[in-house]
Each structure stands twice: as C-alpha cells, then as structure tokens.
Write a protein that holds these residues in place. Sequence first.
Motif, mmCIF file in Angstrom:
data_model
loop_
_atom_site.group_PDB
_atom_site.id
_atom_site.type_symbol
_atom_site.label_atom_id
_atom_site.label_comp_id
_atom_site.label_asym_id
_atom_site.label_seq_id
_atom_site.Cartn_x
_atom_site.Cartn_y
_atom_site.Cartn_z
ATOM 1 N N CYS A 22 4.920 -37.986 25.665
ATOM 2 C CA CYS A 22 3.889 -37.195 24.992
ATOM 3 C C CYS A 22 2.525 -37.876 25.119
ATOM 4 C CB CYS A 22 4.273 -37.005 23.528
ATOM 5 S SG CYS A 22 3.081 -36.052 22.569
ATOM 6 N N LEU A 23 2.475 -39.175 24.907
ATOM 7 C CA LEU A 23 1.210 -39.915 25.020
ATOM 8 C C LEU A 23 0.686 -39.926 26.457
ATOM 9 C CD1 LEU A 23 1.780 -42.978 22.678
ATOM 10 C CD2 LEU A 23 0.036 -41.200 22.443
ATOM 11 N N ILE A 24 1.584 -40.188 27.403
ATOM 12 C CA ILE A 24 1.164 -40.207 28.809
ATOM 13 C C ILE A 24 0.617 -38.844 29.207
ATOM 14 C CG2 ILE A 24 1.998 -40.368 31.200
ATOM 15 C CD1 ILE A 24 3.974 -42.541 30.180
ATOM 16 N N THR A 25 1.311 -37.778 28.800
ATOM 17 C CA THR A 25 0.880 -36.428 29.159
ATOM 18 C C THR A 25 -0.426 -36.064 28.462
ATOM 19 O OG1 THR A 25 3.192 -35.808 29.437
ATOM 20 C CG2 THR A 25 1.607 -34.018 29.289
ATOM 21 N N CYS A 26 -0.611 -36.533 27.260
ATOM 22 C CA CYS A 26 -1.836 -36.240 26.507
ATOM 23 C C CYS A 26 -3.061 -36.851 27.186
ATOM 24 C CB CYS A 26 -1.697 -36.761 25.085
ATOM 25 S SG CYS A 26 -3.101 -36.379 24.028
ATOM 26 N N PHE A 27 -2.936 -38.082 27.657
ATOM 27 C CA PHE A 27 -4.082 -38.774 28.241
ATOM 28 C C PHE A 27 -4.159 -38.669 29.766
ATOM 29 C CE2 PHE A 27 -3.541 -40.866 24.126
ATOM 30 C CZ PHE A 27 -4.804 -40.645 23.599
ATOM 31 N N CYS A 28 -3.017 -38.525 30.429
ATOM 32 C CA CYS A 28 -2.981 -38.441 31.898
ATOM 33 C C CYS A 28 -1.956 -37.386 32.318
ATOM 34 C CB CYS A 28 -2.613 -39.784 32.507
ATOM 35 S SG CYS A 28 -3.709 -41.126 32.064
ATOM 36 N N PRO A 29 -2.242 -36.111 32.086
ATOM 37 C CA PRO A 29 -1.247 -35.075 32.385
ATOM 38 C C PRO A 29 -0.859 -35.003 33.861
ATOM 39 C CG PRO A 29 -3.364 -34.080 31.859
ATOM 40 C CD PRO A 29 -3.478 -35.539 31.558
#
Length: 171
Positions: free
Chosen positions: A50-57
């Motif tokens: 979720c964090l990775i996708t939020c900042f670097c989708p």
Amino acid sequence: MAPRNSGGNSKAPPPPVAAPPPVVFPPEASAPPGGWTTGLCGCFDNPLNCLITCFCPCITFGQNAEIIDRGGTSCACAGLTCCLIFHCFGCTYWYTCTYRTKLRGHHSIPGGECADCCLHYWCELCAICQEYRELKNRGFDPSIGWAANAERMSRPVGVTVPPSIPGGMVR
C-alpha cells in the motif's frame, strides 16, 4: 584431433538444445470461483505494498504487468512506460486498466473493459493494490518477477533444490 576438410564448407551440426520444462501455474484453491479474492478497499491487507503504491505506483504496476504478461513485458519497461505516460499526459488509467482486463481474462473474473477503465480512473491506486493482492493470492509473487515465479512453479512439489557450492568440494 579431427581431420580437416580441405573444402572448409562443412560444419558439424550444433548439439540439440533441450526445451525448458513447461511452466505449471499454481492451483487457485484460495480463489473463489469467478471473483476477486480481496475487495477493492483492502489495501491494508498488505501495508508495505500500500505504501509503495501510494508513493510510487509505477513500481507496483510494473511488477503486476510483468506477471500478467507472463514475462512478455518487463517490470522496468511497464513501470517506465506508466511513469512516462503520467509525466506527459498527467494520467495513466487508460494504460493501466488494460492490465486489469488481462488479469480478469486469465482468471475468469467477471467484469468488463468499461468498468475496468472507470475503476482505474477514479480509484487507480486501490485497483493496482487489489491486482497485486490478487496475484499473490493466486500463487504468484509479483515482487520477484516472472522468471523467478516460473522457475519456482516448474519445480516438482516437495522437491528441495540443494544450494550450489562454488568451486566444488575441497579438502
């Protein structure tokens, strides 16, 4: 030493090349028949993703695309394409939604192209996270890429490959 041919045109045929073993896809026992294994808003089932996708989708999208295309598109190529489209046009939903459609097709998940497009337009990050979780729940690990997934699935069940020792055994 083999005798030389004075004509110089005859060559020995190349040795036969063994075909790679077929890739056996994981069983879909955990997947409900004809549906998604997680909801659209289940992003916190995997907080790191979720964090990775939020900042670097584009990273998560690239990982998904490599698995969905079965190695035909690399993670880097799909991720960079997504990033380039975003920086040139300001939106990527019309590109990313096509992979949701492919994923549904591979796993017989009901839905339509228009719904995929709308979902990626209004909830793109949630949709990318859901696709990642879907691949994980169906036995793939998008973070290791297609080649590693294919190699892992081609091993017979219950067989452990021993580690290789560089240089062989020495005394």
